[in-house]
Every structure is written in structure tokens, then in C-alpha cells.
Design a protein around this motif. Structure first.
Motif, mmCIF file in Angstrom:
data_model
loop_
_atom_site.group_PDB
_atom_site.id
_atom_site.type_symbol
_atom_site.label_atom_id
_atom_site.label_comp_id
_atom_site.label_asym_id
_atom_site.label_seq_id
_atom_site.Cartn_x
_atom_site.Cartn_y
_atom_site.Cartn_z
ATOM 1 N N GLY A 124 -13.614 20.827 -20.610
ATOM 2 C CA GLY A 124 -13.918 19.432 -20.302
ATOM 3 C C GLY A 124 -15.337 19.260 -19.796
ATOM 4 N N TRP A 125 -15.632 18.093 -19.194
ATOM 5 C CA TRP A 125 -16.967 17.798 -18.706
ATOM 6 C C TRP A 125 -16.880 16.909 -17.467
ATOM 7 N N ILE A 126 -17.929 16.962 -16.673
ATOM 8 C CA ILE A 126 -18.053 16.103 -15.493
ATOM 9 C C ILE A 126 -19.525 15.713 -15.364
ATOM 10 N N LYS A 127 -19.770 14.429 -15.069
ATOM 11 C CA LYS A 127 -21.149 13.972 -14.892
ATOM 12 C C LYS A 127 -21.222 13.045 -13.668
ATOM 13 N N ALA A 128 -22.393 13.057 -13.014
ATOM 14 C CA ALA A 128 -22.600 12.248 -11.821
ATOM 15 C C ALA A 128 -23.950 11.550 -11.918
ATOM 16 N N CYS A 144 -17.794 10.735 -13.195
ATOM 17 C CA CYS A 144 -16.799 10.572 -14.245
ATOM 18 C C CYS A 144 -16.524 11.935 -14.872
ATOM 19 N N GLY A 145 -15.445 12.006 -15.674
ATOM 20 C CA GLY A 145 -15.181 13.273 -16.336
ATOM 21 C C GLY A 145 -14.011 13.199 -17.294
ATOM 22 N N GLU A 146 -13.705 14.352 -17.907
ATOM 23 C CA GLU A 146 -12.551 14.468 -18.802
ATOM 24 C C GLU A 146 -12.087 15.916 -18.778
ATOM 25 N N SER A 147 -10.766 16.085 -18.531
ATOM 26 C CA SER A 147 -10.162 17.413 -18.506
ATOM 27 C C SER A 147 -9.233 17.523 -19.711
ATOM 28 N N ILE A 148 -9.350 18.620 -20.481
ATOM 29 C CA ILE A 148 -8.594 18.752 -21.732
ATOM 30 C C ILE A 148 -7.802 20.059 -21.703
ATOM 31 N N LEU A 149 -6.478 19.942 -22.034
ATOM 32 C CA LEU A 149 -5.610 21.121 -22.106
ATOM 33 C C LEU A 149 -5.570 21.607 -23.551
ATOM 34 N N GLN A 155 -3.065 10.586 -5.739
ATOM 35 C CA GLN A 155 -2.667 10.680 -7.146
ATOM 36 C C GLN A 155 -2.793 9.337 -7.866
ATOM 37 N N LEU A 156 -2.925 8.233 -7.106
ATOM 38 C CA LEU A 156 -3.015 6.909 -7.704
ATOM 39 C C LEU A 156 -4.457 6.470 -7.968
ATOM 40 N N LEU A 157 -5.412 7.260 -7.516
ATOM 41 C CA LEU A 157 -6.820 6.901 -7.695
ATOM 42 C C LEU A 157 -7.236 7.077 -9.157
ATOM 43 N N PRO A 158 -8.322 6.381 -9.595
ATOM 44 C CA PRO A 158 -8.726 6.423 -11.006
ATOM 45 C C PRO A 158 -9.231 7.788 -11.458
ATOM 46 N N TRP A 159 -9.583 8.686 -10.508
ATOM 47 C CA TRP A 159 -10.088 9.987 -10.920
ATOM 48 C C TRP A 159 -8.971 11.030 -11.030
ATOM 49 N N TYR A 160 -7.707 10.528 -11.132
ATOM 50 C CA TYR A 160 -6.574 11.461 -11.255
ATOM 51 C C TYR A 160 -5.725 11.044 -12.456
ATOM 52 N N PHE A 161 -5.305 12.019 -13.262
ATOM 53 C CA PHE A 161 -4.432 11.762 -14.421
ATOM 54 C C PHE A 161 -3.246 12.739 -14.350
ATOM 55 N N MET A 162 -2.034 12.184 -14.591
ATOM 56 C CA MET A 162 -0.854 13.044 -14.637
ATOM 57 C C MET A 162 0.163 12.466 -15.620
ATOM 58 N N SER A 163 0.775 13.341 -16.391
ATOM 59 C CA SER A 163 1.842 12.922 -17.323
ATOM 60 C C SER A 163 2.874 14.033 -17.383
ATOM 61 N N CYS A 179 -14.629 6.615 -13.817
ATOM 62 C CA CYS A 179 -15.699 6.843 -12.838
ATOM 63 C C CYS A 179 -15.236 6.429 -11.448
ATOM 64 N N THR A 180 -15.633 7.224 -10.473
ATOM 65 C CA THR A 180 -15.265 6.942 -9.095
ATOM 66 C C THR A 180 -16.456 7.211 -8.178
ATOM 67 N N ARG A 181 -16.465 6.584 -7.038
ATOM 68 C CA ARG A 181 -17.549 6.765 -6.074
ATOM 69 C C ARG A 181 -17.317 8.030 -5.260
ATOM 70 N N VAL A 182 -18.375 8.807 -5.128
ATOM 71 C CA VAL A 182 -18.364 9.985 -4.254
ATOM 72 C C VAL A 182 -19.564 9.847 -3.323
ATOM 73 N N SER A 183 -19.304 9.604 -2.036
ATOM 74 C CA SER A 183 -20.354 9.423 -1.036
ATOM 75 C C SER A 183 -20.447 10.686 -0.192
ATOM 76 N N LEU A 184 -21.630 11.292 -0.179
ATOM 77 C CA LEU A 184 -21.795 12.589 0.471
ATOM 78 C C LEU A 184 -22.825 12.520 1.600
ATOM 79 N N PRO A 185 -22.486 13.040 2.796
ATOM 80 C CA PRO A 185 -23.453 13.098 3.897
ATOM 81 C C PRO A 185 -24.402 14.286 3.780
ATOM 82 N N SER A 186 -24.039 15.262 2.967
ATOM 83 C CA SER A 186 -24.863 16.454 2.765
ATOM 84 C C SER A 186 -24.515 17.042 1.403
#
Length: 398
Positions: free
Chosen positions: A390-394, A305-310, A338-346, A362-369
Motif C-alpha cells: 500500500g501507500w501513505i502520504k502526508a 491519507c493512504g491505502e492498505s491492500i491485502l 475504529q469509527l474514524l475515517p482513517w480506519y477500514f474493517m470488513s 485523509c485525516t488530520r495528524v497534529s504533532l508537537p514534535s
């Protein structure tokens, strides 16, 4: 007449010599030439000497005798010893014929062995009448010219039995040809700390146990503690009890479910609490994607999850504002992403000089490495400057 007088004068000394005189006494006597003392000097006439001294010459050549002190040799096992050209000393380690064998303890083992192994010169150890021997250890050779144990085979119990050559006999051959089962001549119960088999372990008991083993702890479910628990299939906890969570304000270990990783950039102040912290916003260029911050995640299934601030300057005008979470560095999402929940545009409703907060679900991030996951920002702006924070946490979910 003259002739008589001359005879008298010549005979007078001879008459005088024939008379008896007393022995002379001299205070100082100097003799030139050879002096012979025929009677000797008695001990009482010698000068007094210090206690425990002798008059002797202990040098390596001829010399006048001098007073030589004698050492004290009054302790047990001691004796007066003379060393040529050196003098007298006291030896203190002499063995006494009246002493016990213990007096040889200070000698070397070879010397002691020589004393006790052939004290009679017969080549064999000779004991006294009815000796008392307490469980001696006998290694090699013979005892009283007999084999160890007896002149014929005998029974015995040994802690360790070692043979440098073949061990034979009817008993060994018969046993090895058809050994009895462990525990006796027939199958028997037994308890073993470690049981090792180089081939098949079989039997009805094994087959039945392996076909339907009891639950850990007994024939029914039981409590247990394990340092590491691994399962190759499903773990099914109680639907109501479930897996017990932490009961204090601690953190899950790296790699464990619940592990948390975060990064943040603030607009000033002294941020803390995340793996990466900064109080300096990131400067933006109009219509150019940029990274605000990022986290490094190891292989696994994460929820991010996260939040980006201008943060525009007072006179800056905004026409487009965007924020996102992505595994691609400084890249504006496009198309369906651009339609996924981890994207914001206005692109409307902005006020000059007013900041824009863009929360990212929050969105799923699946990593093989191991990979980096970025918090991004984008803005089309004019007149003045623009920055972002802003901030990002996993959190590892499995």
C-alpha cells in the motif's frame, strides 16, 4: 837582454786592456752571483701585453709581477676599486657630487634621513630659496621650531584629529556644556545612513509617526519583496487574489505549507517517487496487526491519507480485513477509534484468493514534535498465506 824580454811579456796584457772595445751582445747570458742593472729597462723594451692590463703583484705576499686585467668602469656612478690581496673590481653605486638627491633612493631609509635632515651639520633641515612643498604629511615635533599650524591657534579642517592628552579651551567647554542640535544651532533636517541613540529619541515628529505609521512602501499599500517575512498577528490577503501558489512542477521546501512526504510498498515492479519505496509486500500472520510502511513527520499540522491492500494466495480464505493510519506501531485500533475515517474493517463478502483494497480517507495528524505515522494491515485468514502492500502520504496544511 833577457831582462828586457821579460818586461815586454809582462806589460803586453796591460797594454791590451787599456785599448777601447765595442759593447758586447749576448743571445743567452747566464750570470752567477749578483747582477746590477744601472740603466734600467725602458717601457718600449718590455714584452707586449693584452689591452687594459697592468703588470702588478695583487697577491698577499711577495711575488713576481704578472699581467692583471682591469675591469671596465665606464658607466655613470662607477669607479675602479682595488681590494688588498684580491685585485681590481668595478664599483657601480657611487654617489656623484653632480647628481640629484634621487641617487640616494637605493640606500636605506636611515641613511637617506641622515642625508636630508642635517646636510649642513647645523642640526636642522635647510631648504633652498623659495622651496615648493606639495601638501606634506607632518607627524609630531615642530616645523621650523613652530607649533603645527602656527605659533598661535588657527582654524583648520582635519580628516582625523587625535590627541594623546587633554583637549581644552573656551570653545570646547562652551560647546560641550550646551551643544547645538545636530544640523545646526537649532533643529534641522538631515539624512543618516545609521542613526544610533543610547537614550530616548523624542519629538512631535517621532510621536506622530509611531502613533500612526504609514503602510510599508508609502502612505498606502505598496508592493515589496522580503527575504523573510514574519508577522505576530493576522495576515489578510485579498479575498480574490489570496496567496499565489506555485506555477510549475516543483516541491515546497521542508517546513513550508504544502510540503509533501510519502512512502509506498508495491507488489513487485520498481516503485519510485516517494521518500521510501519498496517492491516487496509485507508477510502477515493471521489475526496479527502489522506495519505496511511509515513516514516520519516533523512537528506541525498534517493531512495524512493512504491505502492498505491485502494480497492472499490463491487458496487463502479471509474472514476479517482491516487497514488504518496511526501514530502507534503495529496496533489494531479499538473502541471509538475504529469509527474514524482513517480506519477500514470488513468481515464479510470475501472471495477465496481475491485481494482486498482498503482506501483510507485523509485525516488530520497534529504533532508537537517529530514522530512516525504508520500504515497498518490486519487479516484473519486460513488455508494458505497472506501479504500486504500500500501507500501513505502526508501534506503540511499549515
Amino acid at each position: 837582454m833577457l831582462r828586457k824580454i821579460l818586461v815586454a811579456v809582462l806589460m803586453a796584457p796591460l797594454v791590451a786592456l787599456a785599448q777601447s772595445y765595442p759593447s758586447p751582445t749576448f743571445n743567452n747570458l747566464t750570470v752567477q752571483g749578483t747582477f746590477t742593472l744601472s740603466g734600467g729597462v725602458p717601457p718600449a723594451s718590455l714584452a707586449a701585453q693584452a689591452a687594459n692590463t697592468v703588470l702588478a703583484n695583487v697577491t698577499a705576499s711577495s711575488a713576481s709581477p704578472t699581467a692583471v686585467a682591469l675591469p671596465s668602469c665606464s658607466t655613470a656612478n662607477s669607479a675602479l676599486k682595488y681590494t688588498s690581496a684580491s685585485g681590481f673590481s668595478c664599483g657601480t653605486t657611487y654617489a656623484l657630487t653632480s647628481g640629484t638627491l634621487a641617487q640616494f633612493a637605493a640606500t636605506t631609509s636611515a641613511q637617506l634621513a641622515g642625508v636630508i635632515s642635517d646636510e649642513t651639520g647645523s642640526g636642522a633641515l635647510v631648504f633652498g630659496t623659495s622651496p615648493s612643498i606639495s601638501t606634506p604629511a607632518i607627524t609630531g615635533g615642530t616645523v621650523n621650531n613652530a607649533s603645527v599650524g602656527a605659533t598661535t591657534p588657527s582654524t583648520g579642517a582635519f580628516t582625523t584629529l587625535s590627541a594623546s592628552s587633554t583637549v581644552s579651551g573656551t570653545g570646547f567647554s562652551t560647546y560641550l556644556a550646551s551643544p547645538p542640535a545636530i544640523g545646526g544651532t537649532a533643529a534641522a533636517a538631515g539624512s543618516f545612513t545609521t542613526l544610533s541613540a543610547s537614550s530616548t529619541v523624542s519629538g512631535t515628529g517621532f510621536s506622530n509617526y509611531l502613533a500612526s505609521p504609514p503602510a510599508i512602501g508609502g502612505t498606502t499599500a505598496a508592493a515589496g519583496k522580503f527575504t523573510t517575512l514574519q508577522a505576530t498577528s493576522t495576515i489578510t490577503p485579498s479575498s480574490t487574489s489570496g496567496i499565489v501558489g506555485t506555477t510549475t512542477n516543483d516541491n515546497a521546501n521542508a517546513g513550508s505549507v504544502g510540503e509533501m512526504i510519502c512512502a509506498q510498498v508495491t507488489n513487485g515492479g520498481s516503485p519510485s517517487g516517494c521518500a521510501t519505496n519498496s517492491s516487496t509486500p509485507v508477510s502477515l500472520t493471521t489475526s496479527t496487526a502489522a506495519n505496511v510502511t511509515s513516514v516520519s513527520l516533523t512537528a506541525g499540522d498534517w493531512e495524512v491519507c493512504g491505502e492498505s491492500i491485502l494480497a492472499p494466495a490463491g487458496t487463502t480464505t479471509i474472514t476479517v480485513a482491516s487497514g488504518w493510519i496511526s501514530t502507534t506501531s503495529a496496533t489494531l485500533p479499538s473502541g471509538t477509534s475504529q469509527l474514524l475515517p482513517w480506519y477500514f474493517m470488513s468481515n464479510s463478502g470475501f472471495t477465496t484468493g481475491q485481494g482486498v483494497a482498503m482506501p483510507l480517507s485523509c485525516t488530520r495528524v497534529s504533532l508537537p514534535s517529530t514522530a512516525s505515522v504508520f500504515l497498518g494491515a490486519y487479516s484473519a485468514f486460513a488455508t494458505s498465506t497472506m501479504s500486504a502492500y500500500g501507500w501513505i502520504k502526508a501534506r503540511r496544511v499549515r
